[in-house]
Enzyme design. Structure first.
Site, PDB file in Angstrom:
ATOM      1  NE  ARG A   1      -3.980   1.887   2.399  1.00 34.96           N
ATOM      2  CZ  ARG A   1      -4.391   2.654   3.405  1.00 34.96           C
ATOM      3  NH1 ARG A   1      -3.826   2.564   4.529  1.00 34.96           N
ATOM      4  NH2 ARG A   1      -5.301   3.285   3.537  1.00 34.96           N
TER       5      ARG A   1
ATOM      6  CG  HIS B   1      -1.358   5.237   0.165  1.00 35.88           C
ATOM      7  ND1 HIS B   1      -2.053   5.802   1.220  1.00 35.88           N
ATOM      8  CD2 HIS B   1      -2.112   4.697  -0.386  1.00 35.88           C
ATOM      9  CE1 HIS B   1      -3.113   5.215   1.507  1.00 35.88           C
ATOM     10  NE2 HIS B   1      -3.612   4.657   0.396  1.00 35.88           N
ATOM     11  CG  ASP B   2       6.030   7.278  -3.399  1.00 33.24           C
ATOM     12  OD1 ASP B   2       6.002   8.631  -3.206  1.00 33.24           O
ATOM     13  OD2 ASP B   2       7.072   6.699  -3.787  1.00 33.24           O
TER      14      ASP B   2
ATOM     15  CB  VAL C   1       0.759  11.756  -3.480  1.00 34.92           C
ATOM     16  CG1 VAL C   1       1.017  13.345  -2.885  1.00 34.92           C
ATOM     17  CG2 VAL C   1      -0.570  11.314  -2.958  1.00 34.92           C
TER      18      VAL C   1
ATOM     19  N   GLY D   1       3.835  11.658  -7.921  1.00 36.26           N
ATOM     20  CA  GLY D   1       4.575  10.498  -8.686  1.00 36.26           C
ATOM     21  C   GLY D   1       5.165   9.722  -7.451  1.00 36.26           C
TER      22      GLY D   1
ATOM     23  CB  SER E   1       6.274  12.823  -1.647  1.00 36.58           C
ATOM     24  OG  SER E   1       5.241  11.944  -2.376  1.00 36.58           O
TER      25      SER E   1
ATOM     26  CG  ASN F   1      -1.089   8.419   3.804  1.00 34.60           C
ATOM     27  OD1 ASN F   1      -1.270   7.112   3.287  1.00 34.60           O
ATOM     28  ND2 ASN F   1      -0.553   9.349   3.118  1.00 34.60           N
TER      29      ASN F   1
ATOM     30  N   PRO G   1      -7.912   7.740  -3.739  1.00 32.12           N
ATOM     31  CG  PRO G   1      -7.878   5.731  -4.625  1.00 32.12           C
ATOM     32  CD  PRO G   1      -6.934   6.841  -4.364  1.00 32.12           C
TER      33      PRO G   1
ATOM     34  CG  HIS H   1      -8.247  -3.358  -1.002  1.00 32.92           C
ATOM     35  ND1 HIS H   1      -9.304  -2.673  -1.347  1.00 32.92           N
ATOM     36  CD2 HIS H   1      -7.056  -2.758  -0.935  1.00 32.92           C
ATOM     37  CE1 HIS H   1      -8.883  -1.544  -1.001  1.00 32.92           C
ATOM     38  NE2 HIS H   1      -7.676  -1.351  -0.896  1.00 32.92           N
TER      39      HIS H   1
ATOM     40  CG  ASP I   1      -9.359 -12.321   0.660  1.00 38.13           C
ATOM     41  OD1 ASP I   1     -10.683 -12.896   0.922  1.00 38.13           O
ATOM     42  OD2 ASP I   1      -8.791 -12.852  -0.245  1.00 38.13           O
TER      43      ASP I   1
ATOM     44  CG  ASP J   1      -6.529 -15.705  -2.816  1.00 38.64           C
ATOM     45  OD1 ASP J   1      -6.898 -14.564  -2.835  1.00 38.64           O
ATOM     46  OD2 ASP J   1      -6.853 -16.593  -1.853  1.00 38.64           O
TER      47      ASP J   1
HETATM   48  C1  HEM Z   1      -9.126   1.942  -5.848  1.00 36.23           C
HETATM   49  C2  HEM Z   1      -8.963   2.540  -4.591  1.00 36.23           C
HETATM   50  C3  HEM Z   1      -8.636   2.117  -3.302  1.00 36.23           C
HETATM   51  C4  HEM Z   1      -9.431   2.684  -2.092  1.00 36.23           C
HETATM   52  C5  HEM Z   1     -10.712   3.595  -2.151  1.00 36.23           C
HETATM   53  C6  HEM Z   1      -8.605   1.969  -1.009  1.00 36.23           C
HETATM   54  C7  HEM Z   1      -8.781   1.967   0.278  1.00 36.23           C
HETATM   55  C8  HEM Z   1      -8.149   1.516   1.453  1.00 36.23           C
HETATM   56  C9  HEM Z   1      -8.691   1.667   2.480  1.00 36.23           C
HETATM   57  C10 HEM Z   1      -9.916   2.294   3.022  1.00 36.23           C
HETATM   58  C11 HEM Z   1      -7.882   0.629   3.312  1.00 36.23           C
HETATM   59  C12 HEM Z   1      -8.098   0.544   4.844  1.00 36.23           C
HETATM   60  C13 HEM Z   1      -7.248   1.556   5.466  1.00 36.23           C
HETATM   61  C14 HEM Z   1      -7.283   1.525   7.140  1.00 36.23           C
HETATM   62  O1  HEM Z   1      -8.396   0.961   7.479  1.00 36.23           O
HETATM   63  O2  HEM Z   1      -6.762   2.316   7.718  1.00 36.23           O
HETATM   64  C15 HEM Z   1      -6.991   0.132   2.251  1.00 36.23           C
HETATM   65  C16 HEM Z   1      -6.091  -0.756   2.769  1.00 36.23           C
HETATM   66  C17 HEM Z   1      -5.239  -1.425   1.902  1.00 36.23           C
HETATM   67  N1  HEM Z   1      -4.952  -1.117   0.649  1.00 36.23           N
HETATM   68 FE1  HEM Z   1      -6.266   0.264  -0.485  1.00 36.23          FE
HETATM   69  N2  HEM Z   1      -7.474   1.336  -1.672  1.00 36.23           N
HETATM   70  C18 HEM Z   1      -7.892   1.407  -2.853  1.00 36.23           C
HETATM   71  C19 HEM Z   1      -6.694   0.868  -3.861  1.00 36.23           C
HETATM   72  C20 HEM Z   1      -5.545   0.006  -3.607  1.00 36.23           C
HETATM   73  C21 HEM Z   1      -4.524  -0.105  -4.432  1.00 36.23           C
HETATM   74  C22 HEM Z   1      -4.244   0.390  -5.872  1.00 36.23           C
HETATM   75  C23 HEM Z   1      -3.539  -0.859  -3.600  1.00 36.23           C
HETATM   76  C24 HEM Z   1      -2.311  -1.549  -4.002  1.00 36.23           C
HETATM   77  C25 HEM Z   1      -2.174  -2.077  -5.187  1.00 36.23           C
HETATM   78  C26 HEM Z   1      -4.211  -0.915  -2.234  1.00 36.23           C
HETATM   79  C27 HEM Z   1      -3.703  -1.708  -1.374  1.00 36.23           C
HETATM   80  C28 HEM Z   1      -3.907  -1.901   0.130  1.00 36.23           C
HETATM   81  C29 HEM Z   1      -3.606  -2.865   0.880  1.00 36.23           C
HETATM   82  C30 HEM Z   1      -2.492  -3.688   0.751  1.00 36.23           C
HETATM   83  C31 HEM Z   1      -4.365  -2.375   2.094  1.00 36.23           C
HETATM   84  C32 HEM Z   1      -4.068  -3.045   3.368  1.00 36.23           C
HETATM   85  C33 HEM Z   1      -2.980  -2.295   4.169  1.00 36.23           C
HETATM   86  C34 HEM Z   1      -2.457  -2.658   5.795  1.00 36.23           C
HETATM   87  O3  HEM Z   1      -3.176  -3.789   6.023  1.00 36.23           O
HETATM   88  O4  HEM Z   1      -1.603  -2.390   6.188  1.00 36.23           O
HETATM   89  N3  HEM Z   1      -5.326  -0.198  -2.264  1.00 36.23           N
HETATM   90  N4  HEM Z   1      -7.257   0.613   1.316  1.00 36.23           N
END
Ligand code: HEM
Ligand SMILES: *[C@@H]1O[C@H](CO)[C@@H](O)[C@H](O)[C@H]1NC(C)=O
Ligand SMILES: *[C@@H]1O[C@H](CO)[C@@H](O)[C@H](O)[C@H]1NC(C)=O
Ligand SMILES: *[C@@H]1O[C@H](CO)[C@@H](O)[C@H](O)[C@H]1NC(C)=O
Ligand SMILES: *[C@@H]1O[C@H](CO)[C@@H](O)[C@H](O)[C@H]1NC(C)=O
Ligand SMILES: *[C@@H]1O[C@H](CO)[C@@H](O)[C@H](O)[C@H]1NC(C)=O
Ligand SMILES: *[C@@H]1O[C@H](CO)[C@@H](O)[C@H](O)[C@H]1NC(C)=O
Ligand SMILES: *[C@@H]1O[C@H](CO)[C@@H](O)[C@H](O)[C@H]1NC(C)=O
Ligand SMILES: *[C@@H]1O[C@H](CO)[C@@H](O)[C@H](O)[C@H]1NC(C)=O
Ligand SMILES: *[C@@H]1O[C@H](CO)[C@@H](O)[C@H](O)[C@H]1NC(C)=O
Length: 326
Positions: A65, A69-70, A73, A75, A79, A94, A160, A190, A242, A250
């Protein structure tokens, strides 16, 4: 006229060609960028990532993640790693959420011991994300330089949120050069990691003022999550994005969407919303049918994401400490 074309034009042409060559030579990332300056880089990062995940499984998700997030923002310029009250760490997406900064410090320090001052923090994030995910692998492209500023406003605007519609998310991805396939494939990130109640609890009790839970969520899942996230709670409890196989990279993330078991609204709408029908739904079905399609598209979308507005050549710097500019 005669004089201009016979003498000035050839000179200009040569200058122009040299400029072109010098820009293309530095503006593209390459997989062998550190072949001579840090030949052991990939092994060092892989080893450190492995140690961190062995200590805490969730770190795999957190590192994946961080790169996302890098890149969204200013690029992929590290940052997100900069400390300070005006930093991206305090942006909505963040704060109390992004994690893994100590692990990045540990990786950077191991890299610096082997090859001092040559490897960017932005490249470390790109390599760590690939190695951490546990999913498909790809040749990671390198040669990014580190940015000189953080952009908290940019982070608040560009990342997003889990409450946005498919169309809004597509717009945010398009703003950084990513398309609808990238939205769906990368959302598959996710398949690992956790989310806090505060990011999905609006779906559980009085969804959009309807008096009931989000009707697109499986009813057993609603019950489970209502007890995890009572309305009186602080919203800090976490559960798997998941719900089927949280530690495994998966395609169950997509299978879940087909049965109303997406955790975030932004996950479930990729399949269930009316907008999905003309944009993301077929891709969700495709990836749920065949994980090799998901893996293939995830890898190419990660490479695309890792290429967003990169700094190269003499732009930016190679940070000594990933948390502060030199
Ligand atoms: C499509 C729009 C996306 C939205 C709205 C979104 C939103 C979120 C949110 C709300 C969380 C939970 C954060 C928290 O509880 O503090 C999360 C976790 C996560 N996101 Fe996304 N995300 C998006 C796209 C992505 C992308 C593109 C990736 C990576 C390729 C990604 C990877 C992850 C991962 C791996 C976690 C779990 C992090 C952890 O357990 O520390 N997400 N995301
Ligand atoms: C190991 O993980 C725990 C959280 O589970 C964390 O508090 C600790 O700092 C980590 N240790 C190392 C060496 O990474
Ligand atoms: C911050 O990000 C925004 C995009 O959301 C951009 O328009 C702005 O130029 C960036 N500012 C800096 C200082 O990089
Ligand atoms: C998105 O871009 C990739 C190439 O990067 C392309 O293969 C794919 O078809 C595009 N998807 C859409 C929906 O345009
Ligand atoms: C749900 O929210 C709406 C509007 O926000 C409110 O009018 C209604 O009383 C709420 N219903 C319940 C059961 O809390
Ligand atoms: C939730 O956790 C964060 C730290 O991760 C803490 O700052 C905050 O106070 C917690 N919220 C509540 C209501 O306890
Ligand atoms: C995970 O999904 C499989 C089908 O793909 C199902 O058989 C299994 O019961 C599910 N497990 C959980 C914990 O949801
Ligand atoms: C998924 O598989 C089902 C059954 O094999 C098939 O009917 C459907 O067309 C497939 N959908 C996509 C988008 O691949
Ligand atoms: C499924 O996705 C793969 C990989 O992107 C693509 O080659 C294939 O055409 C897609 N199939 C369907 C039925 O959409
Ligand atoms: C990276 O972006 C540059 C400039 O936009 C483009 O020329 C190049 O093809 C991209 N490379 C990859 C691997 O996407």
């Amino acid at each position: 006229m005669e004089k201009w074309s016979s003498t000035i034009t050839p000179t200009l042409l040569i200058v122009f060609l040299m400029l072109c060559l010098s820009t293309t030579a530095t503006s593209q990332l390459t997989s062998n960028f550190y072949a001579t300056t840090c030949p052991t880089l990939l092994q060092i990062v892989r080893r450190q990532v492995k140690i961190a995940i062995k200590n805490e499984t969730r770190m795999a998700a957190s590192l994946l993640r961080l790169h996302f997030h890098d890149c969204f923002v200013n690029g992929c310029d590290a940052s997100v790693l900069l400390d300070g009250t005006d930093g991206e760490k305090f942006a909505g997406a963040n704060l109390n959420s992004a994690r893994g900064f100590e692990v990045v410090d540990a990786i950077k320090s191991a890299v610096e011991s082997a090859c001092s001052g040559v490897v960017s923090c932005a490249d470390i994030l790109a390599i760590a994300a690939r190695d951490a995910s546990g999913g498909p692998t790809w040749k990671v492209l390198l040669g990014r330089r580190d940015g000189l500023v953080a952009n908290q406003t940019g982070a608040n605007n560009a990342l997003p949120t889990p409450f946005e519609s498919v169309d809004q998310i597509i717009v945010k991805f398009a703003a950084v050069g990513l398309n609808t396939t990238d939205v769906v494939a990368l959302s598959g990130g996710h398949t690992i990691g956790l989310a806090r109640c505060t990011t999905f609890s609006t779906r559980l009790f009085n969804f959009s003022g309807t008096g009931t839970a989000d009707p697109t969520m499986d009813t057993d899942m609603v019950t489970d999550l209502q007890s995890l996230c009572p309305q009186s709670s602080d919203g800090n409890a976490t559960t798997a994005l998941d719900q089927n196989s949280t530690d495994l990279f998966d395609n169950h993330y997509f299978k879940n969407l087909l049965i109303g078991k997406g955790l975030l609204s932004s996950d479930q709408v990729l399949f269930s919303s009316s907008e999905a029908a003309s944009t993301t739904k077929t891709l969700v079905e495709n990836y749920s049918n065949d994980s090799s399609n998901f893996f293939q598209d995830f890898a190419s979308s990660m490479i695309k994401m890792g290429n967003i507005s990169i700094l190269t050549g003499s732009e930016g710097e190679i940070r000594t400490n990933c948390r502060v500019v030199n």
